[in-house]
Design a protein around this motif. Structure first.
Motif, PDB file in Angstrom:
ATOM      1  N   ASP A   4      13.410  -9.262  -3.512  1.00  0.00           N
ATOM      2  CA  ASP A   4      12.044  -9.907  -3.803  1.00  0.00           C
ATOM      3  C   ASP A   4      12.273 -11.501  -3.550  1.00  0.00           C
ATOM      4  OD1 ASP A   4       9.766  -8.995  -4.294  1.00  0.00           O
ATOM      5  OD2 ASP A   4      10.199  -7.825  -5.974  1.00  0.00           O
ATOM      6  N   SER A  43       9.350 -12.344  -0.472  1.00  0.00           N
ATOM      7  CA  SER A  43       8.167 -12.828  -0.961  1.00  0.00           C
ATOM      8  C   SER A  43       7.568 -14.228  -0.600  1.00  0.00           C
ATOM      9  CB  SER A  43       8.187 -13.083  -2.830  1.00  0.00           C
ATOM     10  OG  SER A  43       8.281 -11.368  -3.148  1.00  0.00           O
ATOM     11  N   GLN A  85       8.007  -6.356   7.009  1.00  0.00           N
ATOM     12  CA  GLN A  85       8.164  -6.373   5.657  1.00  0.00           C
ATOM     13  C   GLN A  85       7.612  -5.044   4.854  1.00  0.00           C
ATOM     14  OE1 GLN A  85       4.922  -8.381   3.691  1.00  0.00           O
ATOM     15  NE2 GLN A  85       6.162  -9.533   2.270  1.00  0.00           N
ATOM     16  N   THR A 135      10.000  -3.126   2.293  1.00  0.00           N
ATOM     17  CA  THR A 135       9.358  -3.056   0.829  1.00  0.00           C
ATOM     18  C   THR A 135       9.551  -1.681   0.452  1.00  0.00           C
ATOM     19  OG1 THR A 135       7.915  -5.003   1.161  1.00  0.00           O
ATOM     20  CG2 THR A 135       7.488  -3.452  -0.651  1.00  0.00           C
ATOM     21  N   ASN A 171      11.750  -0.395  -2.614  1.00  0.00           N
ATOM     22  CA  ASN A 171      11.315   0.055  -3.869  1.00  0.00           C
ATOM     23  C   ASN A 171      11.981   1.306  -4.060  1.00  0.00           C
ATOM     24  OD1 ASN A 171       9.427  -1.885  -4.181  1.00  0.00           O
ATOM     25  ND2 ASN A 171       7.721  -0.792  -3.146  1.00  0.00           N
ATOM     26  N   GLU A 183       3.851   3.635  -0.166  1.00  0.00           N
ATOM     27  CA  GLU A 183       3.743   2.708   0.694  1.00  0.00           C
ATOM     28  C   GLU A 183       2.640   2.913   1.575  1.00  0.00           C
ATOM     29  OE1 GLU A 183       4.248  -1.599   1.050  1.00  0.00           O
ATOM     30  OE2 GLU A 183       5.119  -0.141  -0.492  1.00  0.00           O
TER      31      GLU A 183
END
Length: 447
Positions: free
Chosen positions: A28, A32, A141, A145, A149, A385
């Motif tokens: 993260d 980010s 990305q 992600t 996750n 997602e």
């Protein structure tokens, strides 16, 4: 001696889990910065200006011979990146079965980091290069992600997940704020550094890619792959996705939570993407004010994510999320009445958004992790997602239609309250303890 051996084994297991969690937070922290500095602040205006440099007399560019208004090129590129991500994610949904999630995470991260670093070369009229790099970086990305996750239920015990997920979000917002401060110093003082404004922006864009790539090394060193013991379909790509959807139908309460999340999260994403438009067009605020407001959101989102994580320990994740949805509705209601030309009140609104932003998303992620059948983490988080991305058009569409019909951004912003009201009603009806049990997972004492 036997007891001592058991205790030593438990201590070693706990230490190993903590080490993985600390490594997980750093993904993260790594990626980010792309969302904050590149996607939210710098790339939209800059790529639009590059497209306008390449436009014809009527203001159009012609990628692949298709006439596109220069001012729309960035938005279309973002939309296309979502489509690319949705096409790629099913191909990786079987990562649990292969036990090779970490190499896939590395591939996604370094593809995105390389594309972002390549944005340094966006100059003059190279709008097509910018569009391609944006599509690759944004899709990478999203894929990264999803894989990131899916580690959560593997590295955190059920009672730890709210806190672990919240800390991950906090790490991300802290990194975003830190790098954004450095970028703003460079951007605002570019002349004193002997740089043109364009060069300063390109350095800010590229620095996000270098940051992403450098700090991804930490999770790649600390996370470990696990091969699922659960027998799964060997079908590739979209056949795997179809199998996952069929499997999710056997867990209707998981689907019920996912529907609630998709609706209220679409409201959250729309507020994030449209707040600057509201500030500039309706409230007559300057670019420096809007950038400062983004920075304030980043800083307070760190505290908000940690605070809501603590509240979840006392009241449970579901109740805390429900409370955050009420707060979102109140913030939007207050935003409707903000006076134009008053940056102070806009900062108050930004503070409200920051305090509920990180926590509502972090707790949603951790709560969903309880609803995933063991051994199917990547599959289910892929659906999570993709569904999120697939629904992300609805909020902007409502915002745009409301503005088109009323001519008022105030009416457009208040229309988004509907997402939080409907999401609240749907989430309130989900019996999460039974949903967790039906998924085959242990039910935490407080959830």
């Amino acid at each position: 001696m036997g007891t001592d051996t058991v205790r030593a084994g438990v201590a070693d297991e706990t230490a190993g889990r903590r080490r993985e969690q600390r490594g997980w937070y750093f993904y993260d922290w790594a990626c980010s910065v792309y969302s904050t500095s590149v996607l939210t602040v710098f790339l939209g205006p800059y790529l639009t200006s590059v497209a306008k440099n390449a436009a014809d007399a009527d203001g159009y560019v012609h990628p692949l011979g298709i006439p596109v208004r220069a001012g729309s090129f960035f938005a279309y590129s973002v939309s296309l990146s979502v489509i690319v991500a949705v096409l790629v994610m099913p191909l990786l949904a079987a990562a649990d079965r292969s036990g090779r999630k970490k190499p896939l995470l590395a591939a996604a991260a370094y593809t995105g980091a390389a594309a972002t670093t390549g944005m340094f070369f966006l100059g003059g009229d190279r709008y097509l290069l910018g569009g391609v790099l944006l599509i690759v970086a944004n899709a990478a990305q999203s894929v990264g992600t999803m894989l990131y996750n899916s580690y959560l239920p593997q590295i955190a015990l059920p009672e730890e997940r709210d806190a672990v997920s919240s800390k991950g979000w906090a790490f991300g917002y802290a990194a975003g704020a830190l790098v954004l401060v450095a970028n703003l110093v460079l951007y605002m003082g570019h002349a004193s550094f002997g740089l043109s404004e364009s060069a300063a922006v390109r350095i800010c864009l590229a620095s996000a890619g270098l940051w992403w790539g450098a700090f991804t090394l930490i999770p790649l060193r600390r996370l470990r792959d696990r091969r699922s013991a659960t027998r799964q379909s060997t079908a590739p790509g979209f056949r795997q996705l179809a199998a996952t959807v069929r499997d999710m139908r056997r867990h209707p309460l998981t689907l019920a939570f996912l529907l609630a999340y998709l609706i209220y999260n679409d409201g959250i994403q729309t507020v994030i993407s449209q707040a600057s438009v509201y500030g500039s067009e309706e409230l007559d605020l300057g670019q420096s004010t809007l950038i400062a407001a983004v920075l304030l959101v980043q800083v307070l989102a760190v505290a908000g994510a940690l605070a809501l994580g603590r509240l979840a320990r006392t009241y449970g994740a579901k109740r805390t999320i429900l409370g955050s949805l009420v707060a979102w509705a109140v913030v939007l209601g207050a935003g409707f009445f903000l006076p134009a030309g008053a940056p102070g009140w806009f900062f108050v609104l930004a503070a409200g958004i920051g305090l509920v932003l990180g926590g509502s998303q972090a707790l949603s992620r951790s709560l969903f992790s309880h609803l995933v059948p063991p051994g199917k983490e990547a599959e289910y988080f892929s659906a999570y997602e993709m569904s999120d991305r697939g629904m992300s058009w609805l909020g902007p569409l409502l915002f745009g239609i409301t503005y088109q019909l009323t001519g008022s951004y105030r009416d457009a912003i208040i229309s988004l309250v509907a997402f939080f009201v409907i999401g609240f009603a749907l989430l309130a009806r989900v019996p999460v303890r039974r949903a967790i049990s039906d998924a085959g997972n242990p039910v935490p004492e407080r959830i």
